[in-house]
Scaffold this motif. Structure first.
Motif, mmCIF file in Angstrom:
data_model
loop_
_atom_site.group_PDB
_atom_site.id
_atom_site.type_symbol
_atom_site.label_atom_id
_atom_site.label_comp_id
_atom_site.label_asym_id
_atom_site.label_seq_id
_atom_site.Cartn_x
_atom_site.Cartn_y
_atom_site.Cartn_z
ATOM 1 N N GLY A 100 -7.024 -5.198 2.977
ATOM 2 C CA GLY A 100 -6.766 -3.190 3.078
ATOM 3 C C GLY A 100 -5.794 -3.997 4.637
ATOM 4 N N ARG A 101 -5.174 -4.231 3.770
ATOM 5 C CA ARG A 101 -4.035 -4.198 5.269
ATOM 6 C C ARG A 101 -2.781 -3.187 4.854
ATOM 7 N NH1 ARG A 101 -3.717 -10.057 7.438
ATOM 8 N NH2 ARG A 101 -6.117 -10.310 8.663
ATOM 9 N N LEU A 102 -2.863 -3.175 3.298
ATOM 10 C CA LEU A 102 -1.953 -1.902 2.139
ATOM 11 C C LEU A 102 -2.469 -0.939 3.002
ATOM 12 C CD1 LEU A 102 -0.450 -4.249 -0.047
ATOM 13 C CD2 LEU A 102 0.831 -3.383 1.902
ATOM 14 N N ARG A 103 -2.163 0.585 2.921
ATOM 15 C CA ARG A 103 -2.641 1.740 2.716
ATOM 16 C C ARG A 103 -2.436 2.300 0.915
ATOM 17 N NH1 ARG A 103 -2.814 4.570 8.866
ATOM 18 N NH2 ARG A 103 -3.520 2.603 9.350
ATOM 19 N N THR A 104 -3.193 2.802 0.416
ATOM 20 C CA THR A 104 -3.114 2.941 -0.698
ATOM 21 C C THR A 104 -4.671 3.814 -0.986
ATOM 22 O OG1 THR A 104 -4.167 0.915 -1.660
ATOM 23 C CG2 THR A 104 -2.238 0.821 -1.717
ATOM 24 N N LYS A 105 -4.451 4.476 -1.949
ATOM 25 C CA LYS A 105 -5.982 5.372 -2.916
ATOM 26 C C LYS A 105 -6.916 3.549 -3.429
ATOM 27 C CE LYS A 105 -4.656 9.930 -1.515
ATOM 28 N NZ LYS A 105 -4.896 11.200 -2.249
ATOM 29 N N SER A 106 -8.089 4.126 -3.088
ATOM 30 C CA SER A 106 -8.431 3.063 -4.055
ATOM 31 C C SER A 106 -8.033 3.410 -5.619
ATOM 32 C CB SER A 106 -10.129 3.346 -4.121
ATOM 33 O OG SER A 106 -10.692 4.421 -4.701
ATOM 34 N N THR A 107 -7.887 3.671 -6.550
ATOM 35 C CA THR A 107 -7.126 4.063 -7.424
ATOM 36 C C THR A 107 -5.985 3.626 -7.808
ATOM 37 O OG1 THR A 107 -6.718 6.209 -7.213
ATOM 38 C CG2 THR A 107 -8.107 6.522 -8.198
ATOM 39 N N TYR A 108 -5.179 3.341 -6.636
ATOM 40 C CA TYR A 108 -3.776 2.818 -6.981
ATOM 41 C C TYR A 108 -4.281 1.433 -6.218
ATOM 42 C CZ TYR A 108 -2.240 7.280 -7.175
ATOM 43 O OH TYR A 108 -1.604 8.876 -7.452
ATOM 44 N N ARG A 109 -4.588 1.520 -5.722
ATOM 45 C CA ARG A 109 -5.123 -0.023 -5.293
ATOM 46 C C ARG A 109 -5.604 -0.733 -7.641
ATOM 47 N NH1 ARG A 109 -8.707 -0.898 0.045
ATOM 48 N NH2 ARG A 109 -8.474 1.008 -0.409
ATOM 49 N N VAL A 163 5.901 -16.010 -6.440
ATOM 50 C CA VAL A 163 4.447 -16.324 -6.901
ATOM 51 C C VAL A 163 3.752 -16.170 -5.478
ATOM 52 C CG1 VAL A 163 2.717 -18.003 -6.404
ATOM 53 C CG2 VAL A 163 4.388 -17.654 -8.761
ATOM 54 N N CYS A 164 5.121 -16.721 -4.613
ATOM 55 C CA CYS A 164 4.421 -15.800 -2.982
ATOM 56 C C CYS A 164 4.835 -14.738 -2.575
ATOM 57 C CB CYS A 164 5.791 -17.219 -2.251
ATOM 58 S SG CYS A 164 5.444 -18.821 -1.883
ATOM 59 N N LEU A 165 5.603 -14.190 -3.345
ATOM 60 C CA LEU A 165 5.506 -12.772 -2.839
ATOM 61 C C LEU A 165 4.537 -12.094 -3.347
ATOM 62 C CD1 LEU A 165 9.391 -11.647 -2.859
ATOM 63 C CD2 LEU A 165 7.216 -11.778 -0.404
ATOM 64 N N ASN A 166 3.832 -12.494 -4.607
ATOM 65 C CA ASN A 166 3.413 -11.217 -5.329
ATOM 66 C C ASN A 166 1.644 -12.037 -4.732
ATOM 67 O OD1 ASN A 166 4.184 -9.588 -7.769
ATOM 68 N ND2 ASN A 166 5.236 -11.215 -8.198
ATOM 69 N N SER A 167 1.590 -12.952 -4.481
ATOM 70 C CA SER A 167 0.622 -13.439 -3.804
ATOM 71 C C SER A 167 0.152 -12.906 -2.164
ATOM 72 C CB SER A 167 0.564 -14.967 -3.541
ATOM 73 O OG SER A 167 -0.177 -15.858 -4.590
ATOM 74 N N ALA A 168 0.986 -12.472 -1.652
ATOM 75 C CA ALA A 168 1.223 -11.947 -0.061
ATOM 76 C C ALA A 168 0.639 -10.534 -0.376
ATOM 77 C CB ALA A 168 2.471 -11.807 0.384
ATOM 78 N N VAL A 169 1.331 -9.496 -1.265
ATOM 79 C CA VAL A 169 0.675 -8.547 -2.022
ATOM 80 C C VAL A 169 -0.775 -8.663 -2.236
ATOM 81 C CG1 VAL A 169 1.193 -6.399 -3.233
ATOM 82 C CG2 VAL A 169 3.336 -8.005 -2.418
ATOM 83 N N LEU A 170 -0.914 -9.285 -3.206
ATOM 84 C CA LEU A 170 -2.417 -9.768 -3.639
ATOM 85 C C LEU A 170 -3.473 -9.519 -1.762
ATOM 86 C CD1 LEU A 170 -3.803 -9.599 -5.071
ATOM 87 C CD2 LEU A 170 -4.069 -11.680 -6.025
ATOM 88 N N PHE A 171 -3.393 -10.416 -1.585
ATOM 89 C CA PHE A 171 -4.258 -11.138 0.170
ATOM 90 C C PHE A 171 -3.947 -9.985 0.381
ATOM 91 C CE2 PHE A 171 -3.819 -11.719 4.812
ATOM 92 C CZ PHE A 171 -4.540 -12.894 4.262
ATOM 93 N N LEU A 172 -2.754 -9.116 0.825
ATOM 94 C CA LEU A 172 -3.069 -7.799 2.164
ATOM 95 C C LEU A 172 -3.750 -6.581 1.140
ATOM 96 C CD1 LEU A 172 1.396 -7.529 2.897
ATOM 97 C CD2 LEU A 172 -1.392 -8.133 3.854
ATOM 98 N N LEU A 173 -3.571 -6.709 -0.603
ATOM 99 C CA LEU A 173 -4.728 -5.331 -1.323
ATOM 100 C C LEU A 173 -5.746 -6.115 -0.535
ATOM 101 C CD1 LEU A 173 -2.293 -5.270 -4.129
ATOM 102 C CD2 LEU A 173 -3.081 -3.061 -2.296
ATOM 103 N N SER A 174 -6.018 -7.035 -1.431
ATOM 104 C CA SER A 174 -7.452 -7.603 -0.536
ATOM 105 C C SER A 174 -7.935 -7.529 0.972
ATOM 106 C CB SER A 174 -7.607 -9.117 -1.298
ATOM 107 O OG SER A 174 -6.744 -9.844 -0.493
#
Length: 140
Positions: free
Chosen positions: A33-42, A20-31
Motif C-alpha cells: 500500500g505504499r503506492l497511492r492508487t485507487k483500489s480499482t487501479y491497484r 524482474v527486479c523493477l516489476n517485483s519492486a512495484v508489486l511489493f510496493l503495491l501489496s
C-alpha cells in the motif's frame, strides 16, 4: 558461436533481470500500500505487474527473432534454451508465447469491460471489480 549472438544473449539476460527486479519492486510496493492508487487501479496494476514479471523472467532466458525467408515466416528462439533440458525449454517457449500473445489478445476485451464496469457509480466497488476483471482472469 560468433560474437553478436553472445552479446544479444547477455544484453537480453540483463534486461530480463532488470525487468524482474523493477516489476517485483512495484508489486511489493503495491501489496504494502505504499503506492497511492485507487483500489480499482491497484488491481489492474497488480495483474499487469505479475504478467510482466513472468514475461521478463522468460525473456531473460530466451531471445526471439523474426525471420522471413522465401516468403516463409519463422520465429527463431535462441539464448539459454539449448542448454536446458528439452522438456524445460519446451515449457519455457510455450509459456513465453502465451505471455506474449495473451497481452495482445486480452487487452481490448479487458479495457472495454473495465471501462463499462468502472463507469457505473451505482454499483459497489467490489461488484465493479468483479465485473471488470473476472472474465479476463478466467481467460488467463
Amino acid at each position: 558461436m560468433s560474437f553478436w549472438p553472445v552479446i544479444c544473449i547477455a544484453v537480453v539476460g540483463v534486461e530480463g533481470f532488470i525487468g524482474v527486479c523493477l516489476n517485483s519492486a512495484v508489486l511489493f510496493l503495491l501489496s504494502k500500500g505504499r503506492l497511492r492508487t485507487k483500489s480499482t487501479y491497484r488491481v489492474a496494476m497488480i495483474v499487469s505487474t505479475t504478467h510482466l514479471i513472468g514475461m521478463s523472467a522468460l525473456s531473460g532466458v530466451t531471445t526471439l527473432c523474426h525471420l522471413f525467408h522465401n516468403q516463409n515466416y519463422f520465429l527463431v528462439f535462441f539464448g539459454l534454451l539449448p542448454l536446458m533440458p528439452e522438456i524445460v525449454s519446451d515449457a519455457a517457449v510455450i509459456l513465453f508465447m502465451i505471455f506474449v500473445f495473451a497481452m495482445w489478445e486480452l487487452t481490448p476485451a479487458s479495457c472495454i469491460l473495465q471501462y463499462l464496469a468502472l463507469c457505473k457509480p451505482h454499483l459497489s466497488t467490489t461488484k465493479r471489480l468483479l465485473i471488470a476483471y473476472t472474465v479476463c482472469l478466467l481467460l488467463v
